[in-house]
Design a protein around this motif. Structure first.
Motif, mmCIF file in Angstrom:
data_model
loop_
_atom_site.group_PDB
_atom_site.id
_atom_site.type_symbol
_atom_site.label_atom_id
_atom_site.label_comp_id
_atom_site.label_asym_id
_atom_site.label_seq_id
_atom_site.Cartn_x
_atom_site.Cartn_y
_atom_site.Cartn_z
ATOM 1 N N LEU A 186 -33.548 -25.319 -13.995
ATOM 2 C CA LEU A 186 -34.081 -23.979 -13.534
ATOM 3 C C LEU A 186 -34.180 -23.381 -14.786
ATOM 4 O O LEU A 186 -33.480 -23.652 -16.031
ATOM 5 N N SER A 187 -35.059 -22.508 -14.939
ATOM 6 C CA SER A 187 -35.241 -21.777 -16.304
ATOM 7 C C SER A 187 -34.124 -20.753 -16.411
ATOM 8 O O SER A 187 -34.454 -19.816 -15.750
ATOM 9 N N TRP A 188 -33.413 -20.850 -17.187
ATOM 10 C CA TRP A 188 -32.096 -19.718 -17.284
ATOM 11 C C TRP A 188 -32.112 -19.327 -18.490
ATOM 12 O O TRP A 188 -32.598 -19.664 -19.597
ATOM 13 N N LEU A 189 -31.848 -17.816 -18.454
ATOM 14 C CA LEU A 189 -32.179 -16.899 -19.556
ATOM 15 C C LEU A 189 -30.775 -16.472 -20.288
ATOM 16 O O LEU A 189 -30.777 -16.606 -21.579
ATOM 17 N N HIS A 190 -29.721 -16.215 -19.309
ATOM 18 C CA HIS A 190 -28.624 -15.737 -19.866
ATOM 19 C C HIS A 190 -27.490 -16.156 -18.924
ATOM 20 O O HIS A 190 -28.025 -16.276 -17.652
ATOM 21 N N SER A 191 -26.293 -16.337 -19.057
ATOM 22 C CA SER A 191 -25.235 -16.283 -18.192
ATOM 23 C C SER A 191 -24.000 -15.169 -18.104
ATOM 24 O O SER A 191 -23.383 -15.056 -19.085
ATOM 25 N N PRO A 192 -24.275 -14.456 -17.183
ATOM 26 C CA PRO A 192 -23.462 -13.152 -17.032
ATOM 27 C C PRO A 192 -22.229 -13.661 -16.062
ATOM 28 O O PRO A 192 -22.498 -14.624 -15.221
ATOM 29 N N PHE A 193 -21.031 -12.863 -16.451
ATOM 30 C CA PHE A 193 -19.782 -13.102 -15.896
ATOM 31 C C PHE A 193 -19.190 -11.962 -15.478
ATOM 32 O O PHE A 193 -19.399 -11.092 -16.140
ATOM 33 N N CYS A 194 -18.349 -12.101 -14.432
ATOM 34 C CA CYS A 194 -17.722 -10.723 -13.985
ATOM 35 C C CYS A 194 -16.054 -10.950 -14.546
ATOM 36 O O CYS A 194 -15.831 -12.037 -14.591
ATOM 37 N N VAL A 195 -15.679 -9.761 -14.955
ATOM 38 C CA VAL A 195 -14.362 -9.590 -15.509
ATOM 39 C C VAL A 195 -13.978 -8.347 -14.726
ATOM 40 O O VAL A 195 -14.346 -7.406 -14.846
ATOM 41 N N THR A 196 -12.885 -8.583 -13.808
ATOM 42 C CA THR A 196 -12.226 -7.450 -13.152
ATOM 43 C C THR A 196 -10.771 -7.106 -13.449
ATOM 44 O O THR A 196 -9.962 -7.858 -13.544
ATOM 45 N N TRP A 197 -10.783 -5.735 -13.599
ATOM 46 C CA TRP A 197 -9.624 -5.132 -13.912
ATOM 47 C C TRP A 197 -8.893 -4.162 -12.725
ATOM 48 O O TRP A 197 -9.577 -3.783 -12.065
ATOM 49 N N SER A 198 -7.549 -4.328 -12.724
ATOM 50 C CA SER A 198 -6.942 -3.431 -11.791
ATOM 51 C C SER A 198 -6.122 -2.646 -12.479
ATOM 52 O O SER A 198 -5.197 -2.822 -13.456
ATOM 53 N N PHE A 199 -5.740 -1.301 -11.883
ATOM 54 C CA PHE A 199 -5.054 -0.334 -12.534
ATOM 55 C C PHE A 199 -3.950 0.129 -11.583
ATOM 56 O O PHE A 199 -3.963 0.172 -10.312
ATOM 57 N N TYR A 200 -2.860 0.509 -12.270
ATOM 58 C CA TYR A 200 -1.381 0.792 -11.389
ATOM 59 C C TYR A 200 -1.050 2.087 -12.344
ATOM 60 O O TYR A 200 -1.422 2.443 -13.409
ATOM 61 N N GLY A 201 -0.072 2.730 -11.564
ATOM 62 C CA GLY A 201 0.663 3.653 -11.965
ATOM 63 C C GLY A 201 0.000 5.053 -11.478
ATOM 64 O O GLY A 201 -1.280 5.072 -10.886
ATOM 65 N N GLU A 202 0.630 6.279 -11.589
ATOM 66 C CA GLU A 202 -0.137 7.522 -10.963
ATOM 67 C C GLU A 202 -1.343 7.961 -11.811
ATOM 68 O O GLU A 202 -2.230 8.505 -11.213
ATOM 69 N N GLU A 203 -1.489 7.504 -12.969
ATOM 70 C CA GLU A 203 -2.771 7.947 -13.707
ATOM 71 C C GLU A 203 -3.701 6.721 -14.027
ATOM 72 O O GLU A 203 -4.311 6.665 -14.810
ATOM 73 N N GLY A 204 -3.304 5.702 -13.541
ATOM 74 C CA GLY A 204 -3.804 4.283 -13.735
ATOM 75 C C GLY A 204 -3.788 3.835 -15.084
ATOM 76 O O GLY A 204 -4.677 3.196 -15.738
ATOM 77 N N GLU A 205 -2.615 4.058 -15.657
ATOM 78 C CA GLU A 205 -2.408 3.762 -17.117
ATOM 79 C C GLU A 205 -2.043 2.438 -17.416
ATOM 80 O O GLU A 205 -2.151 1.809 -18.547
ATOM 81 N N ILE A 206 -1.586 1.733 -16.336
ATOM 82 C CA ILE A 206 -1.481 0.032 -16.445
ATOM 83 C C ILE A 206 -2.674 -0.705 -16.135
ATOM 84 O O ILE A 206 -3.065 -0.393 -14.706
ATOM 85 N N ALA A 207 -3.142 -1.569 -16.573
ATOM 86 C CA ALA A 207 -4.202 -2.436 -16.530
ATOM 87 C C ALA A 207 -4.116 -3.970 -16.419
ATOM 88 O O ALA A 207 -3.440 -4.366 -17.407
ATOM 89 N N LEU A 208 -4.259 -4.487 -15.643
ATOM 90 C CA LEU A 208 -4.249 -5.897 -15.309
ATOM 91 C C LEU A 208 -5.358 -6.681 -15.025
ATOM 92 O O LEU A 208 -6.367 -6.341 -14.438
#
Length: 293
Positions: A186-208
């Motif tokens: 196939l004619s491919w232009l670029h390869s995008p990927f997903c990166v998912t972060w999860s947040f924890y704590g009362e104010e979301g100060e912890i990121a995993l």
């Protein structure tokens, strides 16, 4: 509708207490992915991705059809996701859950709407015939972070896929079998990927990064960043939850770019290995022999 068993209060407190002490249940650092594995099938366009205990299978197919009336010069490109009861008791056949709908939309925006594939190259006869490329995503095992695993599987399957070669003579379209002509990528232009972060704590100060299923169940928010190795952002999806500071989001984006570059390098390596495995004394060997002479 069946529901997944929720973690008990003790389990929640245990995980949150561990996170406040900079510990994860599996011993990973906060910005580390679980082991990523990629296997290609015997057919072109089949990618089996394993991320920890999460497993996703993507299969690409193509057929000649009629283009849409409003886009006569473009081919058709669709992505379909399926979460079966085999994956989790919370999923039912023919009854899309919120998880399945969000997964489908995120992958759709990341891969199709970002213009990763040149759909104009799928056009065979303007307004009459075109290729319809479809990717079916099957989730085989769910242990968290379906989005990243499914997106990687879709991109890998599309880049691995080969469609039959065609020719046009006297207004007659000829589709060749693999035995007659080598299939073309196939004619491919670029390869995008997903990166998912999860947040924890009362104010979301912890990121995993790459949260497991047990970690996903107690998070207060999440954010999926889609981008390619050149740093071009395709989308940032922050679907509700606790608000996150802009500075923290920028830091997450910088880390995501590093991970995407690693994904891209890993995929290129696997594609090269598969091409070498398939070309046993074939065209590449013939060309190298010609150069030697």
């Amino acid at each position: 509708m069946p529901r997944e068993a929720e973690p008990s209060l003790n389990e929640r407190q245990f995980v949150l207490q561990a996170l406040t002490e900079n510990l994860r249940l599996d011993g990973r650092e906060f910005d580390k992915y679980r082991p990523l594995e990629l296997t290609f099938g015997d057919e072109y366009g089949v990618a089996d991705v394993t991320l920890g205990k999460t497993r996703v299978l993507a299969k690409t197919s193509a057929e000649v059809t009629v283009p849409y009336v409003d886009r006569p010069l473009d081919g058709i490109f669709t992505i379909a996701t399926e979460l079966s009861p085999m994956t989790s008791p919370a999923f039912e056949l023919n009854r899309p859950t919120e998880t399945e709908v969000l997964l489908s939309r995120l992958i759709e925006k990341t891969v199709r709407r970002s213009g990763a594939m040149d759909t104009e190259s799928l056009c065979l006869v303007a307004g009459q015939k075109c290729w319809s490329v479809r990717v079916d995503v099957h989730v085989l095992s769910h242990d968290g972070n379906l989005t990243d695993a499914a997106c990687f599987a879709v991109v890998a399957a599309l880049r691995h896929f080969r469609k039959p070669d065609t020719s046009m003579e006297g207004g007659v379209l000829t589709v060749y079998t693999p035995a007659e002509r080598e299939p073309v990528p196939l004619s491919w232009l670029h390869s995008p990927f997903c990166v998912t972060w999860s947040f924890y704590g009362e104010e979301g100060e912890i990121a995993l990064l790459d949260a497991s299923w047990s970690e996903e169940q107690i998070r207060v928010g999440s954010c999926t960043i889609s981008l390619n190795r050149h740093g071009e952002i395709c989308q940032i999806a922050k679907l509700g939850g606790t608000p996150v500071e802009a500075v923290a989001l920028l830091q997450c984006t910088n880390v995501a770019l590093t991970k995407v570059k690693e994904f891209s390098t890993f995929l290129d390596k696997k594609l090269a290995e598969d091409a070498k495995r398939r070309d046993k004394g074939g065209l590449m060997a013939e060309l190298s022999a010609e150069n030697d002479r």
